[in-house]
Each structure stands twice: as structure tokens, then as C-alpha cells.
Scaffold this active site. Structure first.
Site, PDB file in Angstrom:
ATOM      1  N   HIS A   1       0.732  -1.154   0.087  1.00  0.00           N
ATOM      2  CA  HIS A   1       0.056   0.025   0.171  1.00  0.00           C
ATOM      3  C   HIS A   1       0.910   1.397   0.099  1.00  0.00           C
ATOM      4  CE1 HIS A   1      -3.252  -2.955   0.782  1.00  0.00           C
ATOM      5  NE2 HIS A   1      -4.029  -1.912   0.020  1.00  0.00           N
TER       6      HIS A   1
ATOM      7  N   GLU B   1     -11.923  -9.971  -5.273  1.00  0.00           N
ATOM      8  CA  GLU B   1     -10.368 -10.273  -4.882  1.00  0.00           C
ATOM      9  C   GLU B   1     -10.007 -11.555  -4.297  1.00  0.00           C
ATOM     10  OE1 GLU B   1      -9.002  -6.867  -2.382  1.00  0.00           O
ATOM     11  OE2 GLU B   1     -10.941  -6.947  -1.264  1.00  0.00           O
TER      12      GLU B   1
ATOM     13  N   ASP C   1      -4.845  -8.119  -4.585  1.00  0.00           N
ATOM     14  CA  ASP C   1      -5.097  -9.146  -3.748  1.00  0.00           C
ATOM     15  C   ASP C   1      -5.522 -10.503  -4.505  1.00  0.00           C
ATOM     16  OD1 ASP C   1      -4.702  -8.423  -0.950  1.00  0.00           O
ATOM     17  OD2 ASP C   1      -6.599  -7.125  -1.114  1.00  0.00           O
TER      18      ASP C   1
ATOM     19  N   CYS D   1     -10.370  -2.360 -10.350  1.00  0.00           N
ATOM     20  CA  CYS D   1      -9.749  -1.225  -9.560  1.00  0.00           C
ATOM     21  C   CYS D   1      -8.282  -1.469  -8.878  1.00  0.00           C
ATOM     22  CB  CYS D   1     -10.822  -0.852  -8.325  1.00  0.00           C
ATOM     23  SG  CYS D   1     -10.866  -2.119  -7.205  1.00  0.00           S
TER      24      CYS D   1
END
Ligand code: PEP
Ligand code: MG
Length: 566
Positions: free
Chosen positions: A187, A448, A472, A519
């Protein structure tokens, strides 16, 4: 000196280097042999802390006015207070302790003394004396505000940065990130992309096993006392294309890179011509192109890059920025602001996806052996319903001010979606009873997990949309921890398994009238834009700076091709 790392976001940065050392909350008592040298170290730090406060005063004066800026002057005066100074130097001299420990002890003693005073004004000084002691300690430890105290934006070098640290940085002061650790899909890397700044990972600052490419002189090779390289304030270049970090480059290299940076900006200006144009392929298929954001202020970047909406608002960053659970009003204000700023364009808010690498201490989550597969995201929300309901109430209340959709992370079963819907029904009933206005929101889920892919036909009957979280999905499908730098080379989002899964999700979604987007970071990969369009994808949601490059790729694609065999 040139060091080699791995790029996570392109671009060139030229500027001053600042080393970000983690703040050591626990100030340790250490025995000092050279007491006078320690006192000199303290004096140097005190002078530096005063200079920092002077800079902060000047800045605050301009930005928030004299009355509010005064506090920094008060702090400067306190650093000159003889009793305070003597208390620290005496402790170093008589007890032979390190300056950090003496400053921490003096800070505690003085603040307790102030806190016990009758006078309101004096009592309030307790916090100030603690503050100045912390500043001193930070300077002594070399961790002052993450090394970005000055006015000038810097290239930040860090061992590693947790997402919670990254979100708290003053983003206007960071030209680039360079870390020793980290992985491309962490992240922190995603945040660097959102900030639209070049970023490198895996750069070995300490030289052991370093991929240093030239000889260095003894002078350049100096290390600071704490073992970190002595590079603070030196000039550096980050080449986000080749993954190179230059320390004190020569004039020739500097001017070459300044020219490259200018060329980059020129390219960016050319892309600006795509603003206002449709996301339509050369044979007429239009898709939605939205932006991923992590904070309210990121919406400005989405608008500046002409995003058609927000395809992923990672709401957990609101939690990571906070010291305690953000309440309903704080969240309502954040979601309402984004909805209003986007002026009716779709804003997809993903509910809290905390856990794994995104940790906030106040959640009190236990350490787990395998956190990516652990207690996280919707699993926490379905159990700690108070937290979930607070967020849903805030989102629904904000829905009245724009076009909000809600998306749920880490779904593995139809049962979870049904439970979510029950909770939403309760939330709506409460809001009705309390007289709050809200709109019905489109509901969607992240795809995901491989489980969600395999039952996407069933899930599609429950929701309005799917958004494929390739970050993920790749880690769970390939059994590769997205955080593990050792596996970064084989973390392959282009794997045939992932591409087939996306196609399957699109087909299953469309059978049930459910639109499908992507996304995850793969959505911004322009080498796959045409492939996605041909699969029938309806939406791509990408980091704001990638909107125009992806638009360019869409406009150069063909949706239909006779030789398309995939
Ligand atoms: C993903 O997993 O692809 C995703 C978009 O969510 P995050 O990166 O926040 O886990
Ligand atoms: Mg995810």
C-alpha cells in the site's frame, strides 16, 4: 554514487535528500563515557530545535496568523529556559546518561510540575514542555518530523514506510520516496502512485551487498553516528524509470536529468489535450474511467486529471490517519466533501479494509502468523458491528449530497453479502427513525479472492456491480504474499490464471446485469487496456495520474477484432 533499486512509479525527481528514521517511542537509558561530548550533542540539538521552531513560526505566521503562530515562539523561549537546560545538563553530567534520556526525564518532571499548578495558563504549559522535549529527542535521534521539517520538498529515504506513516506525511513536501524494503504492490507503493511521485524500493542504503555502480571516495562513504548514511541535505536524483538513485551527482548528470524532467513535463502537457475527450475506442465502445483515492484531498487529483468518478475510495486511510476510531460525524464530513467535490459524478466508497499491512493500533488486533489471510476487512466489520454501522450511517447520510455507491472488500460468500444487506436495512431504519435524508446507493463487492471469482455468477445476483481487486486476487491466486520483497519478481498479475479469472467475472457479472470494473493496479496497465476492453470490462479505476495515459490507450484500442482469440 549511484544505487540501484526497483521502480514502483515512474518520473524524475531532483532535490535534497532527507533520511526518515523511525521514531523510537521508547527512549532508552544509555551509559555515556564522554559526558562533555554528550552535552555538546545536546546543545547542538537544542540549537537545531530552535531553528526548526523559527521556521515553523514564519510559516504559521503566513498561513494562520500571529495569534496562532505565537505557540512556536513560546516553545523557542522554553528551550532557552535556564532551569530546563540545567536540569538536562546536570543529569548528563552527574548520572552519565545519554541526552535523549535526560531530555525525556526533564520533560516528564517539568510537565508534571506544570500540571500540578493552580493557574490555568501554567497548567496548559505541561503539554508544551512535553512537546519541546519530544522535539529535542527527535532531533537527537535524527527523526525530526520524518526529516521533512524545512520548507523545501525533499526526496525521502526510509528503511520502510508503513501505510499509516505514509498517510501522515506532509505530501506537499515529498518529491519522491526511496525505501530499502517494500514491495511493488504494497500500500505504500500504491500511495506513492496516488501522490504521483517517482518511487523506488529495495535500495540498499547501507552498502552491504549494495548494487553500487561506481567507486566511492572515503569522503562520500561517511556514515553518521547512528549507522545511517550521512546524506541529509545532500542533492539526489531519483530516476523512477530505471530505478536508480544518485547521491551528489555531478553537474553533467544533474543537467541531463533536469532536461529529462522537462521532457517528462512536456509529455504530461501533451496528455492534457485528452482532457474532456471520451473514453472511447477507435471502433466506438465507451467505458468508464474512474480514479482510486485514499483521502478527501486526493479527489482534487481525480478532478484535475478528468476522472469520470471515483472507482475506489480506500476509506481505511481515514482510520489510519486517526489516533482513535473516527466517529460518524468525522466520516460523514469526509464522504460528503468528496461527494460534493465530485459534483454528482459517481463516488464508490469501499468500506473499511483494515488488517494485514494496514494496521491502526487502537483496533487492538492481535499479531497473526498469516495476516493477509487473517482477521481483516469485512471479517472485522461483520463481527464488530458498531464500527461497521457507524461507517454505513456516515456513508448513507453523505449519499444525499452526491452519487455514492458502496463496495465491500474481501468477500468470499453469498452469506456475507446477505448479512451486509441486513445490516444496511437496520441502518436505513435507524436513519429513517431519526429523520436523516439519504439516497439508495448502488451496492457492489470487490472480487479479490479466488472464491469470489468461482461463485461470481451467484454473487452477481446479489449486487449491482463488481470491482476486481487484482492486487489481492493475484496474491491469493498465485499464493504470493504481495508484501514479500523476495517474491516481487514472480508476483505476476499478467498470469494467465488472473486474466482468465477477470474474463470469467465479466461474463458472469453480465449474465446477471451486474457491471464489472477493475480497481486493482492492473487496471492502469496500458499494455492490457485493449485486452480488458475486449473482455467486455465496463470500468477501469486507476490512480489519478494514470487517467489520461489510460484514456490514450483506450482511444487507441479496438474493441472488436476478428483475430481476437483469447
Ligand atoms: C486490490 O486488492 O486489488 C485492491 C484494489 O485493494 P487493496 O489494494 O486496497 O487491497
Ligand atoms: Mg484488496
Amino acid at each position: 554514487m549511484i544505487l540501484q533499486g526497483k521502480s514502483v512509479f515512474g518520473g524524475i525527481a531532483v532535490g535534497k535528500l532527507a533520511l526518515y528514521r523511525k521514531r523510537d517511542d521508547q527512549v532508552k537509558r544509555k551509559k555515556i563515557s564522554d559526558v562533555e561530548a554528550e552535552i555538546r550533542r545536546f546543545e547542538k540539538a537544542r540549537k537545531q530545535a530552535k531553528e526548526q521552531l523559527g521556521t515553523l513560526y514564519e510559516k504559521a505566521l503566513k498561513e494562520v496568523g500571529e495569534v496562532n503562530a505565537m505557540i512556536f515562539e513560546v516553545h523557542q523561549m522554553m528551550l532557552d529556559d535556564l532551569d530546563y537546560i540545567e536540569s538536562i545538563t546536570n543529569m548528563i553530567r552527574t548520572q552519565g546518561v545519554n541526552a535523549e534520556f535526560a531530555a525525556a526525564t526533564a520533560g516528564d518532571n517539568f510537565s508534571q510540575m506544570f500540571a500540578a499548578m493552580e493557574d490555568d495558563y501554567m497548567r496548559e504549559r505541561a503539554a508544551d514542555v512535553r512537546d519541546i522535549s519530544n522535539r529535542l529527542i527527535a532531533v537527537l535521534q535524527g527523526t525530526a518530523s520524518g526529516g521533512i521539517d524545512g520548507e523545501e520538498p525533499v526526496i525521502l529515504l526510509a528503511d520502510d514506510l508503513a501505510p499509516s506513516e505514509t498517510v501522515q506525511l506532509d505530501k506537499s513536501r515529498v518529491l519522491s520516496f526511496v525505501t530499502r524494503g517494500g514491495s511493488t504492490n504494497s500500500h505504500t507503493a500504491i500511495l506513492a502512485r496516488t501522490m504521483n511521485i517517482p518511487a523506488l524500493i529495495g535500495v540498499d542504503f547501507f552498502g552491504s551487498g549494495s548494487k553500487r555502480q561506481d567507486e566511492t571516495s572515503a569522503e562520500e562513504d561517511r556514515f553518521a553516528e547512528d549507522g545511517w548514511p550521512d546524506w541529509d541535505g545532500k542533492t539526489g536524483i531519483v530516476d523512477g524509470y530505471t530505478g536508480k538513485l544518485y547521491i551528489e551527482p555531478d553537474e553533467k548528470t544533474l543537467s541531463e536529468y533536469r532536461a529529462k524532467k522537462e521532457a517528462d513535463e512536456q509529455k504530461r502537457r501533451l496528455l492534457q489535450e485528452l482532457k474532456g475527450k471520451a473514453n472511447v475506442t477507435s471502433d466506438g465502445r465507451e467505458i468508464n474511467l474512474y480514479a482510486n483515492i485514499g483521502s478527501v484531498s486526493d479527489a482534487a487529483g481525480a478532478l484535475a486529471n478528468d476522472a469520470g468518478g471515483i472507482g475506489l475510495f480506500r476509506s481505511e486511510f481515514l482510520y489510519l490517519e486517526a489516533e482513535d476510531y473516527p466517529g460518524e460525524e468525522v466520516q460523514f464530513a469526509a464522504y460528503k466533501t468528496v461527494a460534493e467535490n465530485m459534483a454528482g459524478k459517481k463516488v464508490i466508497i469501499r468500506t473499511l479494509d483494515i488488517g494485514a499491512d494496514k494496521q491502526a493500533d487502537y483496533f487492538g488486533l492481535a499479531r497473526e502468523d498469516n495476516p493477509a489471510m487473517g482477521y481483516r476487512a469485512i471479517r472485522i466489520c461483520l463481527e464488530r458491528r458498531d464500527i461497521f454501522k457507524t461507517q454505513l450511517r456516515a456513508i448513507y447520510r453523505a449519499s444525499y449530497y452526491g452519487t455514492i455507491s458502496i463496495m465491500f472488500p474481501m468477500i468470499i460468500s453469498v452469506g456475507e453479502v446477505r448479512q451486509i444487506k441486513e445490516i444496511i436495512a437496520e441502518v436505513k431504519a435507524e436513519l429513517n427513525a431519526e429523520g436523516f435524508l439519504y439516497r439508495d446507493c448502488e451496492l457492489g463487492i470487490m472480487i479479490e479472492t479466488p472464491a469470489a471469482v468461482m461463485i461470481s455468477e451467484l454473487l452477481a445476483r446479489e449486487v449491482d456491480f463488481f470491482s476486481v481487486g487484482t492486487n489481492d486476487l493475484t496474491q491469493y491466486t498465485l499464493a504470493i504474499d504481495r508484501q514479500n520483497p523476495k517474491l516481487d519478481n514472480i508476483y505476476d498479475s499478467h498470469h494467465e490464471a488472473i486474466l482468465r479469472m477477470i474474463r470469467m467475472v465479466v461474463e458472469n457479472g453480465h449474465k446477471e446485469n451486474c457491471w464489472v470494473g477493475i480497481c486493482g493496479e492492473l487496471g492502469a496497465d496500458t499494455t492490457l487496456t485493449e485486452t480488458f476492453i475486449r473482455m467486455g470490462i465496463d470500468e477501469l479505476s486507476v490512480t489519478p495520474s494514470m487517467i489520461l495515459p489510460v484514456r490514450d490507450a483506450i482511444r487507441k484500442s479496438r474493441a472488436f477484432s476478428q483475430d481476437f482469440a483469447r
